[in-house]
Design an enzyme around this catalytic site. Structure first.
Site, PDB file in Angstrom:
ATOM      1  N   SER A 216      32.339   6.131  52.884  1.00 21.15           N
ATOM      2  CA  SER A 216      31.401   5.586  53.348  1.00 21.15           C
ATOM      3  C   SER A 216      30.051   5.035  52.131  1.00 21.15           C
ATOM      4  O   SER A 216      30.581   4.180  51.192  1.00 21.15           O
ATOM      5  CB  SER A 216      30.461   6.439  54.299  1.00 21.15           C
ATOM      6  OG  SER A 216      29.620   5.681  55.126  1.00 21.15           O
ATOM      7  N   ASP A 311      35.856  -0.912  61.255  1.00 18.36           N
ATOM      8  CA  ASP A 311      35.156   0.083  60.834  1.00 18.36           C
ATOM      9  C   ASP A 311      34.112   0.609  61.856  1.00 18.36           C
ATOM     10  O   ASP A 311      33.176  -0.490  62.080  1.00 18.36           O
ATOM     11  CB  ASP A 311      34.539  -0.176  59.582  1.00 18.36           C
ATOM     12  CG  ASP A 311      33.798   1.344  58.850  1.00 18.36           C
ATOM     13  OD1 ASP A 311      34.558   1.683  57.931  1.00 18.36           O
ATOM     14  OD2 ASP A 311      32.779   1.398  59.282  1.00 18.36           O
ATOM     15  N   HIS A 378      36.113   5.694  60.891  1.00 14.85           N
ATOM     16  CA  HIS A 378      35.240   5.343  59.593  1.00 14.85           C
ATOM     17  C   HIS A 378      35.699   6.797  58.660  1.00 14.85           C
ATOM     18  O   HIS A 378      35.399   7.685  59.298  1.00 14.85           O
ATOM     19  CB  HIS A 378      33.919   5.494  59.975  1.00 14.85           C
ATOM     20  CG  HIS A 378      32.805   5.175  59.123  1.00 14.85           C
ATOM     21  ND1 HIS A 378      32.918   4.198  58.145  1.00 14.85           N
ATOM     22  CD2 HIS A 378      31.961   6.007  58.492  1.00 14.85           C
ATOM     23  CE1 HIS A 378      31.963   4.334  57.115  1.00 14.85           C
ATOM     24  NE2 HIS A 378      31.195   5.511  57.308  1.00 14.85           N
TER      25      HIS A 378
END
Ligand code: NAG
Ligand code: NAG
Length: 438
Positions: A216, A311, A378
């Site tokens: 991330s 995502d 994610h």
């Protein structure tokens, strides 16, 4: 799969998280999905039991992950390497063993960004802005696991998770900001340097192999720091980078607005990042320079892009932000891809095409790799279930761990592109009760 703004794993966090985020397998009957979710909860409970009662499970298939202690950076004050609130940054180091003793895997934690003093102020009172709140021990799972069956290629390496507390992907370096009597420190770059310096002295200078990874906002940091990482290590060492769920796109959202670009412009302005990206095209808006599509143009060292085509964080915040959906017509779809209408799915397919267009240049780079699966998730490298397990997502019958390992050790070229959703029955698609926070 650390959501950008929720606490990373601690002994009890995974359970509450799994209660909130029901992983659901597509392409199976609903009953199978329910069974899977129940199995997950059972596994979580089992882990809890083993933590709190030190129960040694005699079915040795479930081994509880190692708990690794927090180390605070020494001399942080003098180095000016500080979290948003001025506390010392930290990392968790687990020593490698055997054939892994001279190999180092670094993981940069993620957790979104803060765009203004107000949102940074609330971060100062959380694990994402202050080591005063960080867990003293965390679980090492997925790519950080020391269990060979869960992490076949890196299990015995030295492994480090660097905590994220600067709000701008380990990139800022500006003087203190004083507002309403509160001091703000934007020192991510110095945190990166201070931690690297300590690790070099703790043995990384003699590394034969090193792997910089992150997820991330930490995936974005991995793109940003990949070449600097390479430069720290011996010339004859094998050094590569893996960015997980970090390929944020400069897309128009469902209302035709560049929500992510304005968000990034605020972050870049607040933390004075334009200078850091001095090689970024001067015709671009400052925020554009913070997108991986621009950053990767200047990376020399080999990088592996691990990203789902849908995502979940980006669908929720870049493509369908609440501010662009006043009538809440995306409410169900943004929480659960199985609930998208066919019109909404068309828009998600368009998002997937944008990702493929954005990585089209790196597709040409011979020593780069990628694995773009068609899942609604994610961050897939930190969770044992998605990283490597009998039921982990597969593309061309390869788990993510197998694909990444094959690429890192040059066992084969790895350029895996999945077919369009909902073609892949092995995905662990997330179903949310409420969206990820920024
Ligand atoms: C500073 O104080 C004002 C007035 O109380 C408030 O509106 C503002 O949000 C505060 N700023 C920050 C960064 O906390
Ligand atoms: C997929 O991989 C597994 C384990 O790596 C193997 O046992 C299986 O035979 C493979 N399946 C196919 C269809 O190749």
């Amino acid at each position: 799969m650390a959501p950008p703004s929720s606490p990373p794993s601690s002994a009890s966090a995974p359970i509450s998280r799994h209660l909130r985020l029901w992983l659901r397998r597509r392409g199976r009957a609903g009953a199978a999905g329910a069974t899977f979710a129940v199995a997950l909860l059972a596994a979580a409970l089992l882990l809890t039991l083993s933590y709190y009662a030190s129960v040694a499970s005699d079915s040795s298939s479930v081994r509880s992950p190692a708990l690794v202690g927090l180390t605070l950076v020494s001399g942080a004050q003098e180095k000016g390497a500080l979290c948003l609130d001025g506390s010392a940054p930290g990392y968790h180091l687990q020593r490698g063993s055997g054939t892994g003793s001279h190999s180092w895997l670094i993981h940069l934690e993620g957790g979104g960004w803060c765009r203004n003093l107000k949102s940074c102020a609330s971060r100062q009172r959380s694990i994402l802005g202050s080591s005063r709140y960080m867990e003293r021990q965390i679980e090492f799972t997925g790519i950080l696991s020391d269990d060979k069956s869960q992490n076949p290629d890196f299990y015995n390496w030295n492994k480090v998770k660097i905590r994220y507390c600067d709000g701008a992907s380990f990139s800022g370096d500006v003087r203190d900001e004083l507002q309403n009597g509160t001091r703000f420190f934007f020192r991510g770059q110095r945190i990166w340097e201070a931690v690297m310096n300590e690790l070099v002295f703790k043995g990384m200078r003699k590394a034969k192999q090193a792997f910089l990874t992150g997820c991330s906002a930490g995936g974005l940091a991995t793109y940003i720091h990949c070449d600097a990482f390479r430069a720290l290590l011996p010339k004859d060492s094998r050094v590569k980078c893996l960015a997980d769920g970090g390929f944020f796109l400069d897309v128009e959202d469902i209302a035709g607005k560049r929500t992510m670009r304005s968000f990034y412009s605020d972050v870049v302005r607040l933390q004075g990042l334009r200078e850091k990206f001095s090689n970024c095209n001067s015709n671009l808006e400052p925020g554009q320079c913070f997108f991986p599509r621009e950053v990767v143009k200047h990376i020399v060292n080999p990088v592996f892009i691990l990203n789902p085509a849908y995502d979940a964080w980006q669908v929720q915040h870049a493509l369908t932000p609440e501010s662009s959906d006043p009538h809440h017509s995306w409410l169900d779809c943004r929480l659960d891809i199985a609930k998208c209408s066919s019109e909404q799915l068309e828009i998600l397919q368009g998002f997937r095409k944008e990702l493929h267009a954005a990585i089209s240049e790196v597709k040409q780079k011979r020593d780069w790799g990628f694995y773009i699966n068609s899942c609604f998730v994610h961050c897939q490298s930190l969770n044992s279930l998605t990283w490597h397990s009998p039921t982990s997502p597969r593309v061309n019958n390869k788990s993510i761990a197998e694909a990444v390992g094959d690429w890192f050790f040059d066992r084969r070229e790895v350029k895996e592109i999945d077919c369009e959703y909902p073609c892949n029955p092995t995905c662990h698609n997330l179903a949310f009760v409420k969206p990820f926070k920024i």
